[in-house]
Design an enzyme around this catalytic site. Structure first.
Site, PDB file in Angstrom:
ATOM      1  NE  ARG A 180      -3.417   2.793   0.699  1.00  0.00           N
ATOM      2  CZ  ARG A 180      -4.444   3.089   1.489  1.00  0.00           C
ATOM      3  NH1 ARG A 180      -4.963   2.169   2.262  1.00  0.00           N
ATOM      4  NH2 ARG A 180      -4.933   4.300   1.504  1.00  0.00           N
TER       5      ARG A 180
ATOM      6  NE  ARG B 279      -6.905   2.767  -1.452  1.00  0.00           N
ATOM      7  CZ  ARG B 279      -7.571   3.758  -0.921  1.00  0.00           C
ATOM      8  NH1 ARG B 279      -8.329   3.540   0.115  1.00  0.00           N
ATOM      9  NH2 ARG B 279      -7.496   4.970  -1.371  1.00  0.00           N
TER      10      ARG B 279
ATOM     11  CG  ASP C  56      -8.553   1.131   2.318  1.00  0.00           C
ATOM     12  OD1 ASP C  56      -7.774   1.698   3.108  1.00  0.00           O
ATOM     13  OD2 ASP C  56      -9.719   1.534   2.115  1.00  0.00           O
TER      14      ASP C  56
ATOM     15  CG  ASP D 292     -10.839   2.200   5.839  1.00  0.00           C
ATOM     16  OD1 ASP D 292      -9.711   2.730   5.865  1.00  0.00           O
ATOM     17  OD2 ASP D 292     -11.635   2.338   4.895  1.00  0.00           O
TER      18      ASP D 292
END
Length: 178
Positions: free
Chosen positions: A106, A115, A118, A120
């Site tokens: 990344r 990407r 990812d 989160d």
């Protein structure tokens, strides 16, 4: 046990024996071998210290979302959500998520760009934080069907802290709400 992992770098807790908390982590990838990357990232989550369980929904396909909105011409995403049972402090967990992303190539060049991975942090128990370095719950989670849908698969009674039940949020996104 390393007390700093449970306490957090900035004193997330004074209790070195932090109880286990369920953290909600969204995973997405739209470059490379997306499925292999998601699988390996889930294994990486399970290898974090002070983490006892990782449960994830089967990945789903979604359209890339850019700063300008959905982009059907961009490479599609593979997304899932994992429930991570951990004693890591939220700031420390976020640091591990960033390290896992980096290990998978990344690069943070463009906001909402393509990407390899990812990760989160969507929610950490009932914790709410407005610290710019650790926003909890994730400020856009309620707007993302590719987060809410998989989350419901692993937790049909899920609630986004301070926002509401995940099933109701998803229904509102799909136009089923009033």
């Amino acid at each position: 046990m390393n007390r700093r992992l449970a306490q957090g770098y900035q004193g997330d807790s004074r209790d070195p024996e932090r109880p286990e908390t369920i953290a909600v982590v969204a995973l997405g990838a739209n470059l490379g071998d997306r499925a292999a990357t998601i699988d390996e990232a889930l294994r990486d989550l399970g290898r974090m210290p002070l983490t006892t369980e990782v449960r994830a929904a089967a990945p789903i396909e979604s359209v890339a979302v850019t700063v300008d909105g959905p982009d059907a011409d961009a490479p599609g995403y593979l997304n899932t959500v994992a429930l991570v049972t951990t004693r890591l402090a939220p700031s420390v967990l976020l640091g591990y998520l960033h390290a896992i992303e980096a290990r998978h190539g990344r690069q943070r060049r463009e906001r909402w760009g393509d990407r390899t991975l990812d990760l989160d942090l969507i929610a950490y128990g009932e914790v709410r934080s407005s610290d710019p370095g650790l926003l909890l719950p994730h400020p856009r989670a309620a707007e993302r069907d590719f987060v809410l849908g998989p989350w419901l698969v692993v937790d049909p009674d899920a609630v986004l802290p301070g926002v509401g039940r995940v099933d109701a949020l998803l229904e509102n996104l799909s136009g089923g709400g009033s």
